[in-house]
Design an enzyme around this catalytic site. Structure first.
Site, PDB file in Angstrom:
ATOM      1  N   ASP A 145      42.310  43.013 102.983  1.00 13.94           N
ATOM      2  CA  ASP A 145      43.005  44.289 102.886  1.00 13.94           C
ATOM      3  C   ASP A 145      44.229  44.054 102.007  1.00 13.94           C
ATOM      4  O   ASP A 145      45.173  43.377 102.395  1.00 13.94           O
ATOM      5  CB  ASP A 145      43.415  44.739 104.297  1.00 13.94           C
ATOM      6  CG  ASP A 145      44.121  46.087 104.261  1.00 13.94           C
ATOM      7  OD1 ASP A 145      44.350  46.612 103.149  1.00 13.94           O
ATOM      8  OD2 ASP A 145      44.440  46.607 105.340  1.00 13.94           O
ATOM      9  N   ASP A 167      34.842  37.024  37.722  1.00  8.35           N
ATOM     10  CA  ASP A 167      35.604  37.677  38.801  1.00  8.35           C
ATOM     11  C   ASP A 167      36.170  39.006  38.296  1.00  8.35           C
ATOM     12  O   ASP A 167      35.708  39.568  37.279  1.00  8.35           O
ATOM     13  CB  ASP A 167      36.703  36.710  39.288  1.00  8.35           C
ATOM     14  CG  ASP A 167      37.102  36.931  40.732  1.00  8.35           C
ATOM     15  OD1 ASP A 167      37.862  37.887  40.988  1.00  8.35           O
ATOM     16  OD2 ASP A 167      36.654  36.174  41.613  1.00  8.35           O
ATOM     17  N   ASP A 168      37.162  39.495  38.975  1.00  6.21           N
ATOM     18  CA  ASP A 168      37.790  40.785  38.701  1.00  6.21           C
ATOM     19  C   ASP A 168      38.150  40.952  37.219  1.00  6.21           C
ATOM     20  O   ASP A 168      38.595  40.007  36.572  1.00  6.21           O
ATOM     21  CB  ASP A 168      39.072  40.843  39.554  1.00  6.21           C
ATOM     22  CG  ASP A 168      39.648  42.230  39.646  1.00  6.21           C
ATOM     23  OD1 ASP A 168      39.138  43.138  38.974  1.00  6.21           O
ATOM     24  OD2 ASP A 168      40.622  42.401  40.410  1.00  6.21           O
ATOM     25  N   LYS A 188      30.271  38.219  44.550  1.00 11.47           N
ATOM     26  CA  LYS A 188      31.448  38.061  45.417  1.00 11.47           C
ATOM     27  C   LYS A 188      31.904  39.462  45.789  1.00 11.47           C
ATOM     28  O   LYS A 188      32.236  40.266  44.909  1.00 11.47           O
ATOM     29  CB  LYS A 188      32.539  37.303  44.654  1.00 11.47           C
ATOM     30  CG  LYS A 188      33.839  37.134  45.420  1.00 11.47           C
ATOM     31  CD  LYS A 188      34.758  36.197  44.640  1.00 11.47           C
ATOM     32  CE  LYS A 188      36.174  36.178  45.151  1.00 11.47           C
ATOM     33  NZ  LYS A 188      37.067  35.462  44.217  1.00 11.47           N
ATOM     34  N   TRP A 189      31.897  39.763  47.067  1.00 15.55           N
ATOM     35  CA  TRP A 189      32.197  41.123  47.552  1.00 15.55           C
ATOM     36  C   TRP A 189      33.580  41.086  48.187  1.00 15.55           C
ATOM     37  O   TRP A 189      33.772  40.493  49.234  1.00 15.55           O
ATOM     38  CB  TRP A 189      31.142  41.517  48.583  1.00 15.55           C
ATOM     39  CG  TRP A 189      31.207  42.930  49.049  1.00 15.55           C
ATOM     40  CD1 TRP A 189      32.258  43.558  49.660  1.00 15.55           C
ATOM     41  CD2 TRP A 189      30.163  43.911  48.968  1.00 15.55           C
ATOM     42  NE1 TRP A 189      31.938  44.846  49.965  1.00 15.55           N
ATOM     43  CE2 TRP A 189      30.650  45.094  49.556  1.00 15.55           C
ATOM     44  CE3 TRP A 189      28.857  43.885  48.468  1.00 15.55           C
ATOM     45  CZ2 TRP A 189      29.884  46.246  49.657  1.00 15.55           C
ATOM     46  CZ3 TRP A 189      28.089  45.034  48.576  1.00 15.55           C
ATOM     47  CH2 TRP A 189      28.615  46.210  49.158  1.00 15.55           C
ATOM     48  N   ASP A 190      34.516  41.760  47.550  1.00 18.41           N
ATOM     49  CA  ASP A 190      35.923  41.632  47.929  1.00 18.41           C
ATOM     50  C   ASP A 190      36.450  42.925  48.542  1.00 18.41           C
ATOM     51  O   ASP A 190      35.886  44.008  48.326  1.00 18.41           O
ATOM     52  CB  ASP A 190      36.716  41.304  46.642  1.00 18.41           C
ATOM     53  CG  ASP A 190      37.975  40.506  46.901  1.00 18.41           C
ATOM     54  OD1 ASP A 190      38.433  40.463  48.046  1.00 18.41           O
ATOM     55  OD2 ASP A 190      38.500  39.923  45.926  1.00 18.41           O
ATOM     56  N   CYS A 209      34.743  38.164  50.735  1.00 18.02           N
ATOM     57  CA  CYS A 209      36.113  37.830  50.373  1.00 18.02           C
ATOM     58  C   CYS A 209      36.991  39.009  50.760  1.00 18.02           C
ATOM     59  O   CYS A 209      36.551  40.167  50.679  1.00 18.02           O
ATOM     60  CB  CYS A 209      36.182  37.599  48.864  1.00 18.02           C
ATOM     61  SG  CYS A 209      37.830  37.247  48.249  1.00 18.02           S
ATOM     62  N   ASP A 267      42.901  32.626  49.457  1.00 18.27           N
ATOM     63  CA  ASP A 267      43.345  32.541  48.061  1.00 18.27           C
ATOM     64  C   ASP A 267      44.220  31.310  47.855  1.00 18.27           C
ATOM     65  O   ASP A 267      44.588  30.987  46.725  1.00 18.27           O
ATOM     66  CB  ASP A 267      44.146  33.795  47.676  1.00 18.27           C
ATOM     67  CG  ASP A 267      43.219  34.918  47.218  1.00 18.27           C
ATOM     68  OD1 ASP A 267      42.007  34.680  47.103  1.00 18.27           O
ATOM     69  OD2 ASP A 267      43.716  36.045  46.988  1.00 18.27           O
TER      70      ASP A 267
HETATM   71  C1  GLA Z   1      41.301  38.694  45.743  1.00 20.24           C
HETATM   72  C2  GLA Z   1      40.408  37.483  45.883  1.00 20.24           C
HETATM   73  C3  GLA Z   1      40.570  36.595  44.681  1.00 20.24           C
HETATM   74  C4  GLA Z   1      40.233  37.369  43.438  1.00 20.24           C
HETATM   75  C5  GLA Z   1      41.109  38.602  43.358  1.00 20.24           C
HETATM   76  C6  GLA Z   1      40.696  39.495  42.208  1.00 20.24           C
HETATM   77  O1  GLA Z   1      42.635  38.356  45.867  1.00 20.24           O
HETATM   78  O2  GLA Z   1      40.694  36.794  47.060  1.00 20.24           O
HETATM   79  O3  GLA Z   1      39.737  35.469  44.804  1.00 20.24           O
HETATM   80  O4  GLA Z   1      38.874  37.724  43.450  1.00 20.24           O
HETATM   81  O5  GLA Z   1      41.036  39.374  44.535  1.00 20.24           O
HETATM   82  O6  GLA Z   1      41.457  40.626  42.139  1.00 20.24           O
END
Ligand code: GLA
Length: 729
Positions: free
Chosen positions: A53, A370-371, A480-482, A530, A552
């Site tokens: 209780d 990359d970008d 690489k898909w960010d 990413c 990064d």
């Molecule tokens: C992020 C990713 C990096 C690179 C930049 C590009 O910061 O972690 O590896 O791809 O974007 O803008």
């Protein structure tokens, strides 16, 4: 069968090779939790439950004058609200009449062969080699007709139990879910337990933190719209004296990439409750009659063998039961070179081809652009959303560029950030309403970009179409898909005001749909996830991508901590790790030893390397290939803790048959005239003899594990060593 129902005791026990989990359909059909831990064979653990209780802890009405039964002190499988349990609930629901209550009683249970499947969310799966059994227990609120199905799958061999939850509205009025947790685990005695979590920040993800549990609710979570850099959807509850090798550890890993919450509450009676699931902040989900809501999966593991034992359970399971990509088992990962730290956005086709040519001399297999290759993208203020090639930069066109790379006998990879949009983009100019923005308010910018409303089908369709067009327009081997910001301004123009509490989750559902579609139609492409480094490194993402960019931060000394923390739950074969210019005074050889802990690659302008340096790199690439079967398939051991004072960081991989191992050491600090240091190996066969680096030096596993290997002292700062151990017979 890993699941046994005992109709006399009314218990259901889930058995794995070394663990047991037991629940009971108890008093008045409440579903009580009895036990989780080392195997108890067929014991009935009901005797553990004591009733007193307790003042100020209410009793269910049906228990009449019996005051000793209170949900406030009973261990439960799914904690509820307004039933006299004042601890943290697993569900908060607003019923059609406005009341806040769910009185779920066990109404049915069924045991089936095979793993349950979630219809809307990524989850783990069973395989031919690793079968599962499933238990579904239904809790029904007889007044509202809301049904909560608790799903459990038992992977006997893997020592893993997964849980998920489904809520179904069988009533005739809409209800609103405000909180729904996928797991609730009550420990009858939780005093003396510690919580280990993986907090971090951009550039320093998944650092390890440990805290004692005290009498309040400890929360670990993210409200950034993604699982985040700042926390990770993984927690460990362990004995206070648990170490790397010994002690009881419970792991909870949530297969979800959005807002999440783990609450760990030590209550007034030293009982400990853990709940984990979608973060309730700004979450209100309407369920109309007949509708179902699924909560994400939690993967649970228990071991008596400390953090290493726990990591091994997750590593093995996530290596085989999480991601269907052929790069997990059938095809080896390539050595790649990424253009980001080589050129940032300042490149054209000629520069890329030159980097690839130089990288070819380094034994690199794959060039990643990359970008900066699309739309108008010379800096990060514009272009996101315009997923077509910028032919001012890639003058020969993507197809021809890829042909030139392929002519070098190299593969080609490409970067996307599909979930985002720049205001300075054709996409935003055409569809400003696709960006998340609260009507009448300027949106918060981050990296000068806005987030797309991924809950919208037209947005999803646009992304599927644009990404697919690029992937099908050239011979793309890798993506690489960010995603490079946290979400704010949560609003969807597609939903009425009163349903905006669904947007966070619906965005995730939209993202999963897009990824499912793109990835299943491109099974030959290697995907790497990413998020500004390792900001969304979670099991849901690893369901789609076999590898994820850790951070990064490429400084190899920082990486030692990053790899250490990440390895608590994620296998090292998922860890994207590159050699870059970061860490100016650190030898190339040391950078390679660190990057070989993960997927290995380069992120620098290869044309700036001398012939001699390129030759060193070529040797490194071939070492990576030589050790691949050890580092990608073997057991990983953390030999030192880089968060503690010390002069070296060491780790090792050991093949499953223990015939080979790779022991890696980085000297992080040189002490003047200091003591000789020895690194003790782990996981070897004590009575086997191991040859060191193919030379004449031979030691027994017992010697290597108990006395260790002396690490040469008179070496330059930041030296590193790899000891390849092979059994002599
Ligand atoms: C992020 C990713 C990096 C690179 C930049 C590009 O910061 O972690 O590896 O791809 O974007 O803008």
């Amino acid at each position: 069968m890993g699941i046994v129902f005992n109709s006399t005791a009314n218990t259901i026990t889930l058995h794995t090779r070394n663990t047991s989990y037991q629940m009971k359909i108890g008093n008045l059909d409440y579903l009580l939790h009895l036990y989780y831990g080392s195997s108890i064979c067929d014991a009935d653990m009901s005797y553990q439950i004591m009733q007193y209780d307790r003042g100020f802890s209410g009793n269910p009405y049906e228990s009449r004058n019996e005051r000793t039964f209170s949900l406030d002190a009973q261990p439960q499988e799914f904690s509820t609200q307004q039933q006299g349990d004042f601890r943290t609930p697993s569900i908060e629901i607003v019923n059609g009449d406005g009341s806040y209550s769910f009185h779920g009683k066990a109404a049915a249970h069924k045991i089936t062969k095979g793993k349950y499947k979630l219809d809307t969310l990524p989850s783990t799966f069973d395989t031919e080699a690793d079968t599962a059994d499933t238990l579904e227990v239904t809790l029904l609120d007889a007044v509202t007709n809301i049904e909560v199905a608790l799903l459990y799958s038992v992977f006997e061999e893997a020592d893993i139990i997964t849980r998920a939850v489904r809520v179904k509205n069988l009533g005739n009025a809409p209800v609103h879910l405000k909180k729904i947790m996928s797991v609730c685990l009550d420990f009858l005695n939780g005093a003396g337990m510690d919580l280990v979590s993986l907090p971090g920040r951009y550039g320093q993800e998944r650092q390890v933190e440990r805290q004692h549990m005290t009498h309040h609710i400890h929360t670990i979570g993210s409200v950034r719209g993604s699982s985040s850099h700042q926390q990770n959807p993984f927690v460990v509850l362990c004995d206070r004296d648990a170490t790397e090798d010994y002690g009881k550890c419970y792991g909870f890993s949530l297969v979800y990439s959005g807002n999440f919450l783990a609450e760990i509450e030590l209550d007034q009676y030293d009982q400990l409750r853990l709940v984990m699931g979608i973060h309730p902040k700004q979450f209100v989900y309407e369920l109309k009659p007949g509708e179902v809501f699924e909560g994400p999966e939690v993967v649970m593991a228990f071991t008596e063998h400390g953090f290493t034992g726990l990591s091994h359970l997750y590593h093995d399971f996530y290596r085989t039961n999480l991601c269907k990509s052929k790069f997990v088992t059938e095809v080896k990962r390539p050595v790649l070179i990424n253009s980001w730290e080589a050129a940032f956005m300042d490149f054209d086709d000629v520069k890329l081809v030159n980097i690839a040519k130089a990288a070819k001399n380094m034994g690199v297999d794959l060039l990643v652009m990359d970008d900066g290759w699309f739309g108008k993208r010379d800096d990060d203020n514009s272009g996101l959303g315009d997923w077509f090639v910028n032919e001012d930069k890639i003058r020969c066109g993507l197809h021809k560029l890829v042909e030139q790379i392929n002519a070098l006998d190299m593969k080609f990879g490409i970067w996307f950030e599909p979930e985002m949009v720049s205001e300075d983009s054709d996409l935003y100019r055409a569809h400003p309403d696709w960006a998340m923005q609260i009507p009448g308010r300027p949106a918060v910018r981050s990296r000068n970009q806005l987030a797309l409303d991924m809950s919208r089908k037209d947005v999803q369709d646009y992304l599927i179409e644009k990404v697919t067009a690029i992937l099908d327009g050239a011979d793309i081997y890798y993506v690489k898909w960010d995603i490079n910001r946290s979400l704010t301004d949560i609003w969807s123009n597609e939903l009425p005001g009163e349903r905006q509490g669904e947007v966070y989750h619906r965005c995730l559902l939209g993202l999963y749909r897009v990824m499912d579609e793109i990835i299943t139609t491109h099974p030959d492409i290697l995907f790497e996830g990413c998020s500004g480094g390792g900001g969304r490194y979670d099991p849901a993402m690893l369901h789609y991508y076999p590898q994820y960019w850790v951070s990064d931060n490429n400084n190899p000394i920082d990486r030692l901590k990053l790899h250490y923390g990440t390895s608590f739950v994620y296998p090292t074969c998922t860890m994207g790790a590159h050699i870059s210019d970061s860490g100016k005074f650190i030898p190339l050889e040391t950078k390679a030893v660190v990057a070989m802990c993960g997927t290995f690659g380069y992120e620098l302008d290869a044309t700036h390397l001398s012939k001699k340096q390129q030759n060193i790199c070529r040797k490194q690439s071939s070492l990576f290939r030589k050790y691949y079967h050890i580092t990608f398939k073997g057991d990983y051991y953390r030999l030192t803790n880089p968060f503690e004072p010390g002069n070296m960081t060491a780790w090792m991989h050991v093949t499953k048959n223990k015939k080979e191992a790779l022991l890696s050491v980085v000297v992080t600090n040189l002490t003047c005239n200091g003591p000789q240091e020895y690194i003790k190996a782990k996981g070897l066969k004590p009575d086997a003899l191991y040859r060191v680096n193919g030379g004449d030096e031979v030691h027994s596993g017992a010697a290597l594990m108990n006395a260790g290997l002396p690490i040469p002292r008179e070496v330059p700062e930041y030296s590193a060593f790899q000891f390849h151990l092979t059994t002599t017979r």
